[in-house]
Scaffold this active site. Structure first.
Site, PDB file in Angstrom:
ATOM      1  CE1 TYR A 123      10.050 -45.429 -55.030  1.00  0.00           C
ATOM      2  CE2 TYR A 123      10.182 -47.818 -55.034  1.00  0.00           C
ATOM      3  CZ  TYR A 123       9.524 -46.661 -54.702  1.00  0.00           C
ATOM      4  OH  TYR A 123       8.337 -46.733 -54.019  1.00  0.00           O
ATOM      5  CG  LEU A 171       9.223 -52.661 -41.451  1.00  0.00           C
ATOM      6  CD1 LEU A 171      10.641 -53.148 -41.718  1.00  0.00           C
ATOM      7  CD2 LEU A 171       8.470 -53.648 -40.561  1.00  0.00           C
ATOM      8  CB  ILE A 220       6.035 -53.913 -50.163  1.00  0.00           C
ATOM      9  CG1 ILE A 220       5.318 -52.548 -49.994  1.00  0.00           C
ATOM     10  CG2 ILE A 220       5.251 -54.808 -51.101  1.00  0.00           C
ATOM     11  CD1 ILE A 220       5.348 -51.699 -51.270  1.00  0.00           C
ATOM     12  CE  LYS A 272      16.206 -50.255 -48.211  1.00  0.00           C
ATOM     13  NZ  LYS A 272      17.210 -49.885 -47.188  1.00  0.00           N
ATOM     14  CB  SER A 273      15.323 -55.290 -45.628  1.00  0.00           C
ATOM     15  OG  SER A 273      16.572 -55.443 -44.981  1.00  0.00           O
ATOM     16  CG  ASN A 296      11.626 -57.674 -42.481  1.00  0.00           C
ATOM     17  OD1 ASN A 296      11.692 -57.630 -41.250  1.00  0.00           O
ATOM     18  ND2 ASN A 296      12.142 -56.731 -43.250  1.00  0.00           N
TER      19      ASN A 296
HETATM   20  N1  LIG Z   1       4.018 -45.749 -53.442  1.00  0.00           N
HETATM   21  C1  LIG Z   1       4.757 -44.904 -52.757  1.00  0.00           C
HETATM   22  O1  LIG Z   1       4.621 -43.665 -52.866  1.00  0.00           O
HETATM   23  C2  LIG Z   1       5.770 -45.450 -51.795  1.00  0.00           C
HETATM   24  C3  LIG Z   1       6.314 -44.626 -50.804  1.00  0.00           C
HETATM   25  C4  LIG Z   1       7.215 -45.179 -49.888  1.00  0.00           C
HETATM   26  C5  LIG Z   1       7.554 -46.524 -49.982  1.00  0.00           C
HETATM   27  N2  LIG Z   1       7.047 -47.298 -50.978  1.00  0.00           N
HETATM   28  C6  LIG Z   1       7.426 -48.739 -51.130  1.00  0.00           C
HETATM   29  O2  LIG Z   1       7.307 -49.372 -49.870  1.00  0.00           O
HETATM   30  C7  LIG Z   1       8.560 -49.943 -49.499  1.00  0.00           C
HETATM   31  C8  LIG Z   1       8.741 -49.992 -48.000  1.00  0.00           C
HETATM   32  O3  LIG Z   1       8.653 -48.720 -47.415  1.00  0.00           O
HETATM   33  P1  LIG Z   1       9.920 -47.881 -46.884  1.00  0.00           P
HETATM   34  O4  LIG Z   1      11.125 -48.245 -47.642  1.00  0.00           O
HETATM   35  O5  LIG Z   1       9.469 -46.453 -46.902  1.00  0.00           O
HETATM   36  O6  LIG Z   1      10.059 -48.241 -45.340  1.00  0.00           O
HETATM   37  P2  LIG Z   1       9.926 -49.534 -44.384  1.00  0.00           P
HETATM   38  O7  LIG Z   1       9.854 -50.782 -45.170  1.00  0.00           O
HETATM   39  O8  LIG Z   1       8.850 -49.208 -43.410  1.00  0.00           O
HETATM   40  O9  LIG Z   1      11.306 -49.449 -43.558  1.00  0.00           O
HETATM   41  C9  LIG Z   1      12.545 -49.638 -44.181  1.00  0.00           C
HETATM   42  C10 LIG Z   1      13.630 -49.395 -43.137  1.00  0.00           C
HETATM   43  O10 LIG Z   1      13.526 -50.370 -42.099  1.00  0.00           O
HETATM   44  C11 LIG Z   1      14.769 -51.080 -41.978  1.00  0.00           C
HETATM   45  N3  LIG Z   1      14.446 -52.482 -41.694  1.00  0.00           N
HETATM   46  C12 LIG Z   1      13.881 -53.396 -42.528  1.00  0.00           C
HETATM   47  N4  LIG Z   1      13.699 -54.568 -41.908  1.00  0.00           N
HETATM   48  C13 LIG Z   1      14.166 -54.419 -40.649  1.00  0.00           C
HETATM   49  C14 LIG Z   1      14.274 -55.293 -39.535  1.00  0.00           C
HETATM   50  N5  LIG Z   1      13.833 -56.549 -39.613  1.00  0.00           N
HETATM   51  N6  LIG Z   1      14.836 -54.804 -38.394  1.00  0.00           N
HETATM   52  C15 LIG Z   1      15.255 -53.527 -38.320  1.00  0.00           C
HETATM   53  N7  LIG Z   1      15.176 -52.639 -39.341  1.00  0.00           N
HETATM   54  C16 LIG Z   1      14.635 -53.081 -40.505  1.00  0.00           C
HETATM   55  C17 LIG Z   1      15.471 -50.914 -43.313  1.00  0.00           C
HETATM   56  O11 LIG Z   1      16.875 -50.989 -43.167  1.00  0.00           O
HETATM   57  P3  LIG Z   1      17.726 -52.192 -43.877  1.00  0.00           P
HETATM   58  O12 LIG Z   1      17.635 -51.967 -45.361  1.00  0.00           O
HETATM   59  O13 LIG Z   1      19.086 -52.051 -43.327  1.00  0.00           O
HETATM   60  O14 LIG Z   1      17.081 -53.479 -43.451  1.00  0.00           O
HETATM   61  C18 LIG Z   1      15.033 -49.503 -43.700  1.00  0.00           C
HETATM   62  O15 LIG Z   1      15.828 -48.538 -43.046  1.00  0.00           O
HETATM   63  C19 LIG Z   1       9.558 -49.034 -50.242  1.00  0.00           C
HETATM   64  O16 LIG Z   1      10.863 -49.563 -50.261  1.00  0.00           O
HETATM   65  C20 LIG Z   1       8.880 -48.925 -51.577  1.00  0.00           C
HETATM   66  O17 LIG Z   1       9.052 -50.111 -52.339  1.00  0.00           O
HETATM   67  C21 LIG Z   1       6.146 -46.790 -51.875  1.00  0.00           C
END
Ligand SMILES: NC(=O)c1ccc[n+]([C@@H]2O[C@H](COP(=O)([O-])OP(=O)(O)OC[C@H]3O[C@@H](n4cnc5c(N)ncnc54)[C@H](OP(=O)(O)O)[C@@H]3O)[C@@H](O)[C@H]2O)c1
Length: 271
Positions: free
Chosen positions: A43, A184, A223, A225-226, A235
């Site tokens: 990252y 999410l 987990i 992300k925000s 969250n």
């Molecule tokens: N192991 C792996 O291969 C892998 C792959 C993907 C992800 N991950 C981990 O998992 C974490 C989470 O997954 P992700 O980042 O893919 O996606 P996610 O958590 O499903 O979604 C993040 C998105 O949702 C928005 N968001 C967050 N809370 C919100 C709310 N209450 N209302 C409206 N929108 C909201 C965020 O914007 P804002 O920032 O503006 O809130 C961002 O655009 C990653 O950050 C990472 O740490 C791991």
């Protein structure tokens, strides 16, 4: 001492790469009550995450710090993994990692060699617990057979459009955490009609519904992300949401599927 339990809700940090915003969101989350931060070498933000941990009014020992070693960034050979863990500690400004994952079982991943390095790191006290990410049941079986130490966590994409029943059942049977990433659906849960209906019924947000539904499954933690303060605090409140059986069944019954995270060689791809 590493933390032995994963809190229900941790902070994701993928694509949170602006140094100040990333550090601020991590500090905001910890001050609001989060006790688990998820990053990865890939990252490119371990230093900023470390700055956030240092800036928060929470002792480092109270925070589960999780990061990942990557097949292309460092390689997953024995010495590569040892070196990668030291680099992550330096960047994060910590002297141990609570949880270190194999980010993807691709490239030079070899269960015997890669996992032996993780066990060596546990023996040295550099790593508290061993995790893997993006594994299939077959790869989990191979990993568990190669490990003397228990497998602590399997991190995988999971949300209402990718329900991962097989991997959840496997985690429950073998007693490791399933850490739901993209919980999410990368922000798109707001567009799922079944989630909207439950959100309206309880007067809560769609992200809170998605997180509460995930947390209704034994062994699953999330987990999200925000980098937005209002989202970070909203969250966390999902931990207090109680969905009823009817809500959970309505979401369980969604039969459409959408996967958001892909890469060449992923175990779910054919060939
Ligand atoms: N192991 C792996 O291969 C892998 C792959 C993907 C992800 N991950 C981990 O998992 C974490 C989470 O997954 P992700 O980042 O893919 O996606 P996610 O958590 O499903 O979604 C993040 C998105 O949702 C928005 N968001 C967050 N809370 C919100 C709310 N209450 N209302 C409206 N929108 C909201 C965020 O914007 P804002 O920032 O503006 O809130 C961002 O655009 C990653 O950050 C990472 O740490 C791991």
């Amino acid at each position: 001492m590493p933390n032995d339990e994963l809190p229900d809700i941790g902070l994701g940090t993928w694509q949170n790469t602006d140094p100040e915003r990333c550090a601020r969101s991590v500090a905001t989350a910890l001050d609001a009550g989060y006790r688990h931060v998820d990053t990865a070498q890939h990252y490119g933000n371990e230093e900023h995450v470390g700055d956030g941990i240092a800036a928060a009014s929470v002792r480092r020992e109270e925070v589960t710090v999780a990061t990942k070693v990557h097949p292309e960034d460092t390689g997953l050979g024995y010495d590569d993994v040892l070196g990668a863990a030291a680099t992550s500690c330096d960047r994060l400004g910590v002297d141990y990692l609570d949880l270190l994952y194999v980010h993807w079982p691709v490239g030079d991943y070899e269960a015997s060699e890669t996992l032996a390095a993780l066990e060596e790191l546990v023996d040295r006290g550099t790593v508290g617990h061993i995790g893997v990410s993006n594994f299939s049941v077959d790869l989990l079986e191979e990993a568990r057979a190669a490990l003397d130490d228990p497998l602590f966590a399997h991190q995988v994409e999971m949300h209402p459009l990718l329900q991962q029943q097989e991997l959840v059942a496997y985690a429950q049977e073998h007693g490791h955490y399933l850490v739901a990433y993209s919980p999410l659906a990368r922000g798109t849960v707001t567009e799922i009609p079944e989630i909207r209906a439950v959100a309206e019924k309880h007067a809560i947000s769609e992200p809170q519904v998605s997180l509460a539904w995930l947390l209704s499954k034994d062994n699953v933690v999330v987990i999200p992300k925000s980098a937005t303060e209002a989202h970070i605090t909203a969250n966390l409140q999902a931990a207090n949401v109680e969905l009823d059986e009817e809500d959970i069944a309505a979401i369980d019954d969604i039969d459409r599927e959408k996967r958001f995270v892909e890469r060449p060689g992923a175990p779910w791809l054919d060939g």
